[in-house]
Scaffold this motif. Structure first.
Motif, PDB file in Angstrom:
ATOM      1  N   ALA A  32     -40.986 -17.092 -49.034  1.00 19.23           N
ATOM      2  CA  ALA A  32     -40.490 -18.230 -49.808  1.00 19.23           C
ATOM      3  C   ALA A  32     -39.518 -17.825 -50.908  1.00 19.23           C
ATOM      4  O   ALA A  32     -38.969 -18.685 -51.595  1.00 19.23           O
ATOM      5  N   ASP A  33     -39.282 -16.512 -51.099  1.00 20.45           N
ATOM      6  CA  ASP A  33     -38.468 -16.041 -52.226  1.00 20.45           C
ATOM      7  C   ASP A  33     -37.471 -14.993 -51.752  1.00 20.45           C
ATOM      8  O   ASP A  33     -37.845 -13.848 -51.481  1.00 20.45           O
ATOM      9  N   PRO A  34     -36.175 -15.333 -51.633  1.00 24.15           N
ATOM     10  CA  PRO A  34     -35.176 -14.355 -51.180  1.00 24.15           C
ATOM     11  C   PRO A  34     -34.991 -13.188 -52.141  1.00 24.15           C
ATOM     12  O   PRO A  34     -34.479 -12.140 -51.758  1.00 24.15           O
ATOM     13  N   GLY A  35     -35.370 -13.361 -53.413  1.00 24.30           N
ATOM     14  CA  GLY A  35     -35.233 -12.277 -54.389  1.00 24.30           C
ATOM     15  C   GLY A  35     -36.499 -11.466 -54.539  1.00 24.30           C
ATOM     16  O   GLY A  35     -36.681 -10.743 -55.518  1.00 24.30           O
ATOM     17  N   TRP A  36     -37.372 -11.542 -53.537  1.00 28.85           N
ATOM     18  CA  TRP A  36     -38.688 -10.901 -53.574  1.00 28.85           C
ATOM     19  C   TRP A  36     -38.595  -9.374 -53.612  1.00 28.85           C
ATOM     20  O   TRP A  36     -39.207  -8.723 -54.441  1.00 28.85           O
ATOM     21  N   ALA A  37     -37.799  -8.798 -52.710  1.00 24.93           N
ATOM     22  CA  ALA A  37     -37.736  -7.336 -52.604  1.00 24.93           C
ATOM     23  C   ALA A  37     -37.265  -6.670 -53.897  1.00 24.93           C
ATOM     24  O   ALA A  37     -37.887  -5.711 -54.359  1.00 24.93           O
ATOM     25  N   PRO A  38     -36.168  -7.143 -54.536  1.00 25.42           N
ATOM     26  CA  PRO A  38     -35.778  -6.529 -55.807  1.00 25.42           C
ATOM     27  C   PRO A  38     -36.853  -6.660 -56.884  1.00 25.42           C
ATOM     28  O   PRO A  38     -37.032  -5.765 -57.704  1.00 25.42           O
ATOM     29  N   ARG A  86     -30.792  -8.102 -48.610  1.00 28.57           N
ATOM     30  CA  ARG A  86     -31.939  -7.812 -49.461  1.00 28.57           C
ATOM     31  C   ARG A  86     -31.520  -7.244 -50.814  1.00 28.57           C
ATOM     32  O   ARG A  86     -32.362  -6.777 -51.589  1.00 28.57           O
ATOM     33  N   HIS A  87     -30.196  -7.232 -51.086  1.00 33.84           N
ATOM     34  CA  HIS A  87     -29.652  -6.851 -52.400  1.00 33.84           C
ATOM     35  C   HIS A  87     -30.035  -5.416 -52.786  1.00 33.84           C
ATOM     36  O   HIS A  87     -30.281  -5.128 -53.954  1.00 33.84           O
ATOM     37  N   PHE A  88     -30.086  -4.505 -51.786  1.00 39.15           N
ATOM     38  CA  PHE A  88     -30.515  -3.142 -52.050  1.00 39.15           C
ATOM     39  C   PHE A  88     -29.512  -2.120 -51.556  1.00 39.15           C
ATOM     40  O   PHE A  88     -28.748  -2.362 -50.624  1.00 39.15           O
TER      41      PHE A  88
END
Length: 631
Positions: free
Chosen positions: A531-537, A57-59
């Protein structure tokens, strides 16, 4: 001015950057299960690891100090850089070409050499210069260092080098390494003259100037030969896309972690002073590069000091004891408002700078110099009063007026009255007279004089405002269901999917969790996340409240409580149970209103509410069945 980087390019960089690899260069990470990694937080002292990184989740988030965010946030906090520089740095590493918008609808490619190539050229130049320091032509340079107590190990630690007197040696070397003319000129390593290209530094001792991450971005060059045609004692790299002297502090790469750990920064005046301090055990020393300490330098230090309204750290300036040093102290005091940290000054009685002090009196004397610091305010005040003849009445009046102006500008207004008493005792005037003069100085400067000032009748002071009610702890058991549901939404949006369609803001009773859900809903809801893997950032980017931003990063890295991958039953047990609790709150409220309503006098309203109550009870039972797994 460079245009704004396009959002889709920022998203691409974030997606391609491995946050675990970036963090691992600063923190030792170990697997923590559930796709998470953990280690000791680099932003505060701790013995047990509470710093978590979730690559998927890039966090990152620290559950000890609540610092958190994406890869850009991490670089900004740990290296003290801005958002744009963080994006550019990661774009260089991930191979993403950044496009910039000059205006509405206008997009242009980045002009000139990329930052990575300029940094690479400096890295190659630094190695070339360091190698030359060991050669026969650099004897004078080595003697210069030796006379100041710096041996080969010290030179290696600080990366010191020597520029050959041959005016084209570096240029030839960089050309052989594949760097273009545009790159070496833009980097400031090679100059252009009437006779062609030439090495900017020739026959000088060189200090590499590095940014907080350790990348060499410029050089400081000292004159060591009497026949050097350039009379200036020091030459510095000119302004380039990566080197801005007003934003650079020499030694910050070595000092940043100790500054953050000790909450102290020592600002000295030269490269050798920084070296002397570090070698003597004062690992928080930094220096400006050919310019006075200014607002931008203060902003750089603040990032590492974590300087904010509640913080009380120390910024210590060292100056020579002469008139120039006193002038520098006054200039530093003018920028004192840039810091919440307490500012001090350390001046050696014999007028020695840290380098000379170490040579003559040893390492302990350098440490003692810093330990003997005095408040910058008190040093400046003594210099102000010292300019007047206090044996004369007119001298005392003039000294009081100037001292009062100084006192009225002090940031911490709780200390103004104490300072007024101090100047009264020093000058030899009545305390009330000193207080009155401070108030007059504040009025002339448009600043409050501190406690006891006269205000407008309708003015409400901070002390008179009612205190805001405390926000409940996010980990309070009362909100455990809300926390776990939001974690499911952020971690497994595809699994939660359609089951969360009917969730709304009223399902969350904690104000911070409610704010998190509002951002989720605004950004397209749970299905958008699937639908968006970059959603959380991206969600965190839209959080303007620090508490909401911190909660988003924490929820994104904290593992799900389920021992296994959450299935439909686990989702039902949380999503529908959360909605059931909302229905129960509505039922309780409706029953209370029914009890207060007369069924005879307000029959229509009573019957409407009764019908609504029956429907709500049926809805609650349905939600309970769904939460329990009944079909």
């Amino acid at each position: 001015m460079a245009g704004r980087i396009r959002d889709e390019d920022i998203a691409e960089v974030r997606e391609k950057a491995r946050i675990d690899e970036v963090v691992s260069s600063y923190v030792t990470l170990r697997n923590a299960g559930g796709g998470s990694m953990k280690g000791l937080c680099p932003f505060h002292d701790e013995k047990s690891p509470s710093f978590h990184v979730t690559p998927a989740r890039h966090f990152f988030h620290c559950f000890g100090c609540n610092e958190g965010g994406d890869v850009f946030t991490f670089l900004m906090k740990i290296d003290g850089i801005g958002f744009t520089e963080a994006v550019e740095r990661m774009a260089d590493k991930t191979g993403v070409t950044l496009r910039r918008e000059d205006g509405p609808g206008e997009v242009r490619q980045q002009r000139g050499p990329q930052r990575g190539r300029l940094v690479a050229a400096h890295k190659e130049a630094q190695a070339f210069y360091a190698d030359a320091l060991g050669g026969p032509d650099a004897l004078v340079a080595r003697q210069f260092l030796g006379e100041r107590g710096f041996d080969k190990d010290a030179a290696d630690t600080f990366g010191i080098g020597f520029a050959l007197r041959d005016g084209e040696a570096l240029h030839r070397h960089l050309r052989q390494k594949g760097f273009s003319q545009e790159e070496v000129v833009t980097a400031g390593l090679v100059g252009e003259g009437q006779r062609g290209l030439y090495d900017r530094f020739r026959g000088r001792l060189l200090w590499p100037i590095r940014d907080a991450s350790g990348d060499t971005i410029g050089f400081g060059a000292r004159r060591i030969f009497d026949d050097d045609r350039i009379e200036a004692k020091y030459l510095n790299t000119p302004e380039t896309p990566i080197y801005k002297k007003s934003q650079v502090l020499y030694g910050i790469d070595l000092a940043r972690r100790e500054i953050a750990r000790s909450s102290q920064a020592v600002v000295v005046e030269g490269y050798t002073d920084v070296m002397a301090c570090h070698l003597a055990g004062v690992g928080t020393a930094v220096a400006t590069c050919g310019t006075a300490f200014g607002d931008d330098h203060a902003r750089v230090l603040r990032r590492f000091l974590h300087d904010h309204e509640e913080f009380r750290g120390e910024v210590i300036f060292t100056f020579d004891g002469d008139a120039a040093g006193q002038k520098a102290a006054l200039r530093a005091f003018g920028g004192d408002q840039n810091f919440v940290s307490q500012t001090y000054v350390a001046i050696e009685p014999d007028g020695l700078d840290p380098c000379d002090l170490r040579i003559r009196k040893g390492d302990a004397a350098v440490r003692e110099l810093v330990a003997r610091r005095v408040p910058l305010y008190r040093f400046v005040l003594s210099n102000v009063i010292g300019r007047y003849d206090l044996d004369r009445a007119d001298g005392r009046v003039d000294a009081l007026r100037e001292a009062a102006r100084l006192v009225s500008s002090v940031r911490d207004k709780s200390k103004v009255d104490a300072f007024a008493r101090e100047i009264a005792a020093t000058i030899g005037v009545d305390v009330d007279e000193a207080r009155a003069e401070v108030r007059r100085a504040a009025a002339r400067g448009g600043k409050p004089a501190g406690p006891g000032r006269a205000g407008r009748p309708d003015e409400v002071t901070t002390a008179e405002r009612p205190a805001a009610p405390p926000v409940p702890d996010l980990r309070d058991p009362r909100f455990a269901l809300e926390r776990e549901t939001l974690k499911l939404v952020l971690h497994h949006p595809a699994t939660v999917g359609r089951f969360a369609r009917d969730l709304d803001t009223n399902d969350f009773t904690h104000p911070t969790y409610r704010a998190v859900w509002e951002i989720i809903a605004k950004e397209g809801g749970v299905e958008a996340g699937a639908a968006d893997p970059g959603w959380a950032p991206r969600l965190r980017d839209h959080a303007t409240d620090p508490a909401t931003s911190s909660a988003l990063s924490a929820l994104s890295v904290e593992p799900i409580l389920s021992a296994k991958e959450p299935d439909t039953a686990y989702v039902h047990a949380h999503v529908f149970r959360l909605q059931e609790l909302t229905a129960m709150r509505r039922i309780t409220d409706l029953k209370s209103r029914l009890q207060r309503t007369n069924p005879v006098e307000h029959a229509t309203e009573y019957n409407r509410m009764f019908g609504e109550l029956v429907a709500l009870e049926q809805h609650r039972r349905k939600l309970r069945d769904l939460a329990m797994g009944a079909q």
